[in-house]
Design a protein around this motif. Structure first.
Motif, PDB file in Angstrom:
ATOM      1  N   ASN A 301      -7.763  28.327 -25.226  1.00 20.64           N
ATOM      2  CA  ASN A 301      -6.849  28.185 -26.365  1.00 20.64           C
ATOM      3  C   ASN A 301      -5.816  29.308 -26.412  1.00 20.64           C
ATOM      4  O   ASN A 301      -4.695  29.102 -26.883  1.00 20.64           O
ATOM      5  N   ALA A 302      -6.197  30.495 -25.911  1.00 18.86           N
ATOM      6  CA  ALA A 302      -5.233  31.606 -25.848  1.00 18.86           C
ATOM      7  C   ALA A 302      -4.101  31.257 -24.885  1.00 18.86           C
ATOM      8  O   ALA A 302      -2.928  31.576 -25.136  1.00 18.86           O
ATOM      9  N   ILE A 303      -4.447  30.585 -23.779  1.00 15.27           N
ATOM     10  CA  ILE A 303      -3.419  30.145 -22.820  1.00 15.27           C
ATOM     11  C   ILE A 303      -2.553  29.069 -23.462  1.00 15.27           C
ATOM     12  O   ILE A 303      -1.322  29.092 -23.365  1.00 15.27           O
ATOM     13  N   LEU A 304      -3.194  28.105 -24.140  1.00 16.12           N
ATOM     14  CA  LEU A 304      -2.454  26.982 -24.731  1.00 16.12           C
ATOM     15  C   LEU A 304      -1.504  27.431 -25.837  1.00 16.12           C
ATOM     16  O   LEU A 304      -0.475  26.804 -26.063  1.00 16.12           O
ATOM     17  N   ARG A 305      -1.853  28.531 -26.526  1.00 15.16           N
ATOM     18  CA  ARG A 305      -0.960  29.031 -27.592  1.00 15.16           C
ATOM     19  C   ARG A 305       0.398  29.449 -27.028  1.00 15.16           C
ATOM     20  O   ARG A 305       1.394  29.470 -27.741  1.00 15.16           O
ATOM     21  N   GLY A 306       0.428  29.805 -25.742  1.00 16.37           N
ATOM     22  CA  GLY A 306       1.686  30.222 -25.107  1.00 16.37           C
ATOM     23  C   GLY A 306       2.622  29.064 -24.841  1.00 16.37           C
ATOM     24  O   GLY A 306       3.798  29.267 -24.533  1.00 16.37           O
ATOM     25  N   ILE A 307       2.116  27.823 -24.925  1.00 12.26           N
ATOM     26  CA  ILE A 307       2.965  26.649 -24.689  1.00 12.26           C
ATOM     27  C   ILE A 307       3.732  26.323 -25.969  1.00 12.26           C
ATOM     28  O   ILE A 307       3.129  26.072 -27.012  1.00 12.26           O
ATOM     29  N   THR A 519      -5.151  37.919 -25.150  1.00 11.18           N
ATOM     30  CA  THR A 519      -6.113  37.162 -25.966  1.00 11.18           C
ATOM     31  C   THR A 519      -5.414  36.454 -27.121  1.00 11.18           C
ATOM     32  O   THR A 519      -5.978  35.577 -27.742  1.00 11.18           O
ATOM     33  N   ASN A 520      -4.178  36.835 -27.392  1.00 10.39           N
ATOM     34  CA  ASN A 520      -3.439  36.210 -28.490  1.00 10.39           C
ATOM     35  C   ASN A 520      -2.598  35.038 -27.983  1.00 10.39           C
ATOM     36  O   ASN A 520      -2.842  33.887 -28.311  1.00 10.39           O
ATOM     37  N   SER A 521      -1.581  35.315 -27.144  1.00 11.44           N
ATOM     38  CA  SER A 521      -0.702  34.267 -26.619  1.00 11.44           C
ATOM     39  C   SER A 521      -0.082  34.750 -25.317  1.00 11.44           C
ATOM     40  O   SER A 521       0.237  35.921 -25.175  1.00 11.44           O
ATOM     41  N   TRP A 522       0.095  33.830 -24.375  1.00 12.36           N
ATOM     42  CA  TRP A 522       0.637  34.215 -23.067  1.00 12.36           C
ATOM     43  C   TRP A 522       2.153  34.077 -23.047  1.00 12.36           C
ATOM     44  O   TRP A 522       2.698  33.072 -23.513  1.00 12.36           O
ATOM     45  N   PRO A 523       2.877  35.048 -22.435  1.00 13.37           N
ATOM     46  CA  PRO A 523       4.334  34.906 -22.312  1.00 13.37           C
ATOM     47  C   PRO A 523       4.685  33.846 -21.258  1.00 13.37           C
ATOM     48  O   PRO A 523       3.882  33.538 -20.372  1.00 13.37           O
ATOM     49  N   LEU A 527       2.642  32.440 -17.861  1.00 17.26           N
ATOM     50  CA  LEU A 527       2.122  31.071 -17.988  1.00 17.26           C
ATOM     51  C   LEU A 527       2.577  30.222 -16.805  1.00 17.26           C
ATOM     52  O   LEU A 527       1.800  29.449 -16.229  1.00 17.26           O
ATOM     53  N   ARG A 528       3.861  30.375 -16.407  1.00 22.25           N
ATOM     54  CA  ARG A 528       4.396  29.624 -15.268  1.00 22.25           C
ATOM     55  C   ARG A 528       3.644  30.004 -13.993  1.00 22.25           C
ATOM     56  O   ARG A 528       3.289  29.161 -13.180  1.00 22.25           O
ATOM     57  N   ARG A 529       3.397  31.298 -13.821  1.00 24.93           N
ATOM     58  CA  ARG A 529       2.666  31.761 -12.630  1.00 24.93           C
ATOM     59  C   ARG A 529       1.232  31.241 -12.618  1.00 24.93           C
ATOM     60  O   ARG A 529       0.704  30.865 -11.579  1.00 24.93           O
ATOM     61  N   TYR A 530       0.624  31.232 -13.794  1.00 25.69           N
ATOM     62  CA  TYR A 530      -0.775  30.782 -13.878  1.00 25.69           C
ATOM     63  C   TYR A 530      -0.883  29.311 -13.485  1.00 25.69           C
ATOM     64  O   TYR A 530      -1.747  28.931 -12.693  1.00 25.69           O
ATOM     65  N   ILE A 531       0.014  28.477 -14.044  1.00 20.50           N
ATOM     66  CA  ILE A 531      -0.006  27.039 -13.728  1.00 20.50           C
ATOM     67  C   ILE A 531       0.215  26.830 -12.234  1.00 20.50           C
ATOM     68  O   ILE A 531      -0.462  26.034 -11.587  1.00 20.50           O
ATOM     69  N   HIS A 532       1.166  27.582 -11.669  1.00 22.56           N
ATOM     70  CA  HIS A 532       1.453  27.440 -10.237  1.00 22.56           C
ATOM     71  C   HIS A 532       0.259  27.879  -9.394  1.00 22.56           C
ATOM     72  O   HIS A 532      -0.070  27.248  -8.390  1.00 22.56           O
ATOM     73  N   PHE A 533      -0.393  28.959  -9.825  1.00 24.23           N
ATOM     74  CA  PHE A 533      -1.524  29.490  -9.050  1.00 24.23           C
ATOM     75  C   PHE A 533      -2.710  28.527  -9.051  1.00 24.23           C
ATOM     76  O   PHE A 533      -3.264  28.213  -7.996  1.00 24.23           O
ATOM     77  N   VAL A 534      -3.094  28.020 -10.231  1.00 24.70           N
ATOM     78  CA  VAL A 534      -4.288  27.157 -10.290  1.00 24.70           C
ATOM     79  C   VAL A 534      -4.042  25.820  -9.581  1.00 24.70           C
ATOM     80  O   VAL A 534      -4.961  25.221  -9.032  1.00 24.70           O
ATOM     81  N   LYS A 535      -2.765  25.359  -9.573  1.00 26.18           N
ATOM     82  CA  LYS A 535      -2.451  24.111  -8.862  1.00 26.18           C
ATOM     83  C   LYS A 535      -2.663  24.269  -7.364  1.00 26.18           C
ATOM     84  O   LYS A 535      -3.129  23.356  -6.687  1.00 26.18           O
TER      85      LYS A 535
END
Length: 658
Positions: A301-307, A519-523, A527-535
């Protein structure tokens, strides 16, 4: 005439010093008829010989051809060491390709946007960046003619001129000293032909100012550069700007059009598919999940808050956007048919529910994205159009082809004409577009995520099927993995919370984004790097538990599918698998667990107008982030497993309850 032997020697010396390996492989190559490239870095040449580097930059036409001659000379120097090898020969067709990236030439003066190309750029080494929107057929052109003077018998070469559409002009005088002859004859059997292709590149919409229309420029590719790019590729082209007479059509004024003769072409697509994510960032991701080992959903949810942080709440939509962008794993079934890994998302909602904001934010998160609106997209604008250029038909890529390997956002999906809507059926499921236009029969690749947004037709009627409310056909709706309905119902409590959030943002803008604590919200960049990395890093595999849950839910939906008959097809089963795999990737795992399967079911349930499991699905618009998501999930999991009649197969659930 100026003696060029000295710079030729210096250039050959540079090639032997820094590129002996490339020269060696060219000498030992078996086929002498192939055109061989030698890739050099301009920065390296500048360090070694600034004077020569300046000549190549300012007098490109002359010195680039001199560089090609020096490559032949360098081969002759090195050839003595390779005589003993059987295939070793000095190759005549060698081209030095200059890569200016990372050199001082990467400045606005020599790296302008396509719309800023002017006469002052003519003749210098120029670099342009853009997207290939048109790719012409490969032709053969005559490279040179050798003439012989009838009086002094001097032989000389005459090259074609781009300005006069590659025609070779007849010489007017003999270049030999002390000979003023005007009588020549062509030496036969000396015809040299080159591969030739014209492409068109358009500046990227991301770099344009407000209200600017993207400009385009034709680019000429020759020899080893032909056919290395296709429509939709992002490229950086280095070459020499020149002019060319436009085609002499009746009633059309003949003008000199700018054209770039390419020396080096660099595709950006490979770079995007392999973005180097620093080790310290990967370590940060791993550390983040170690902290949330005991409460993984709180971490999620901390990741999703950044969207789309400017939009309050809408937890379901943010989860759906994340799962759609991450996607599942593409696989090939037993018959050899590819089953897509990309997910598609459709938001159906009343005006003012933030649909377009999610579209724009998703485009920022994707490395490659195209945004269009339904009414502004014809079938040619979406798929591909056939255009006539100089008496020849060629294909020009539309939005879905340009977004290949990325994301295509289509706003006002319902305003698309029925005929145009039909063209995207194949693009969404088979991920290809079959074209038969103007004698051009081909299949183009569209491995793209489609993210659509639409308003319901009039007032949304919950008693009617989704196809009636949206005027979208059942087959098209079944292609969307998630269809979320956002209804603007009057809820005083929700209105009070949302208004206070918006007013707080106005009073203290950007306060939430400056927080470095993940733990609050991702910039956005992280977030873009994380999505690219897990893909790219994870290829999740289904566990037995996940298989059982997904299978039970699919069978239950098939039994009770009366209201959603159009959507409860085998495609729904594939959607469940894709969403479960995407959630496993989001959770930084390589296996799909029961948690991922149940989250996928909750997403599908939210997108159904009537639920097979949860009595009150609730409005996705009013879904918010909970304080204890892990506790909330435990209740939902028990409820779903009871409805699926498979709770007895998971004894851990009963123990938890006890």
């Amino acid at each position: 005439m100026e003696d060029k032997s000295e710079p030729r020697k210096e250039l050959a010396g540079f090639l032997i010093k820094y590129h002996s390996k490339q020269l060696e492989s060219i000498i030992l190559s078996p086929d002498p008829r192939i055109h061989y490239p030698i890739l050099i870095d301009f920065a390296e040449l500048m360090d070694e010989n600034p004077h020569l580097a300046n000549h190549i930059f300012s007098n490109s036409v002359e010195y680039l051809s001199l560089f090609d001659e020096s490559a032949i000379w360098a081969q002759k120097v090195m050839f003595e060491d390779f005589k003993k090898f059987e295939n070793a020969t000095v190759k005549e067709y060698v081209h030095v390709r200059v890569n200016v990236c990372g050199s001082p030439l990467e400045c606005p003066e020599t790296f302008p946007s396509i719309g800023r190309v002017r006469v002052k750029h003519r003749g210098i080494l120029l670099t342009l960046k853009g997207t290939v929107i048109r790719s012409g057929t490969v032709k053969m052109i005559e490279g040179e003619k050798i003439y012989e003077c009838r009086i002094c018998k001097h032989r000389f070469k005459v090259h074609p001129e781009v300005e006069t559409r590659n025609s070779i002009p007849k010489p007017t005088f003999c270049p030999s000293q002390n000979c003023e002859s005007t009588r020549f004859q062509i030496v036969e059997d000396t015809k040299i032909c080159h591969d030739y292709q014209e492409i068109k590149i358009q500046e990227s919409t991301q770099v344009l100012g407000v209200g600017a229309i993207p400009r385009s420029i034709p680019v000429i590719l020759k020899d080893d550069l032909v056919d290395i790019v296709k429509a939709g590729d992002d490229v950086i082209v280095t070459g020499v700007l020149t002019a060319k007479w436009s085609s002499d059509m009746k009633g059309v004024r003949c003008d000199l059009d700018p054209v770039l003769i390419a020396n080096h072409v660099r595709r950006m697509n490979e770079l995007k598919s392999s973005i180097d994510i620093p080790d310290d960032v990967i370590l940060k991701f791993k550390q983040f999940w170690l902290e949330f080992k005991d409460a993984p959903l709180k971490g999620r949810n901390a990741i999703l808050r950044g969207i789309c942080p400017q939009v309050f709440g809408l937890f379901t939509v943010k989860l759906a956007v994340a799962l759609t962008l991450i996607g599942g794993v593409q696989h090939v079934d037993a018959s050899g048919t590819k089953v897509r890994g990309e997910s598609h998302l459709l938001l159906v909602g009343d005006p003012g529910t933030g649909k377009s904001q999610f579209l724009k934010f998703a485009a920022k998160l994707s490395n490659r994205s195209v945004i269009t609106t339904g009414l502004g997209s014809t079938s040619a604008g979406l798929t591909v159009s056939a255009v006539k250029d100089g008496g020849e038909w060629m294909l020009e890529a539309g939005a879905l082809v340009l977004a290949d390997g990325g994301l295509c956002c289509i706003d006002e999906f319902d305003s698309m004409r029925e005929h145009d809507r039909a063209t995207i059926h194949e693009a969404m499921e088979q991920q290809t577009i079959s074209v038969a236009k103007a004698g051009l029969v081909t299949t183009l690749s569209t491995r793209t995520i489609v993210f659509g947004a639409t308003n319901p037709k009039g007032h949304y009627d919950p008693d009617q099927p989704l196809s009636v409310n949206t005027t979208l056909s059942g087959p098209l709706l079944s292609r969307f993995d998630i269809v979320l309905v956002l209804l603007d119902t009057k809820n005083p409590e929700w209105d009070a919370v949302v208004s206070s959030h918006i007013l707080f943002e106005q009073a203290e803008p950007g306060k939430g984004n400056s927080d470095e604590n993940l733990t609050n919200s991702w910039p956005l960049p992280l977030l873009r790097r994380y999505i690219h990395f897990v893909k790219g890093y994870f290829r999740p595999v289904l566990t037995k538990e996940a298989e059982k849950v997904i299978s039970s839910y699919y069978q239950l939906q098939r039994r009770s599918a009366t209201h959603n008959a159009a959507r409860t097809t085998v495609r729904m089963l594939e959607s469940l698998i894709r969403l479960a795999q995407a959630h496993a990737r989001l959770m930084f795992r390589n296996e799909v667990t029961r948690l991922d399967a149940i989250t996928a079911i909750l997403c599908i349930e939210s997108s159904m107008t009537t639920s097979a499991i949860v009595d009150n699905v609730g409005n996705a618009l009013h879904s918010n982030f909970t304080e204890n998501p892990d506790e909330e999930y435990a209740k939902q999991e028990r409820l779903i497993l009871e409805k699926l009649s498979c709770i007895d197969e998971f004894p851990g659930i009963n123990m938890l309850e006890g």
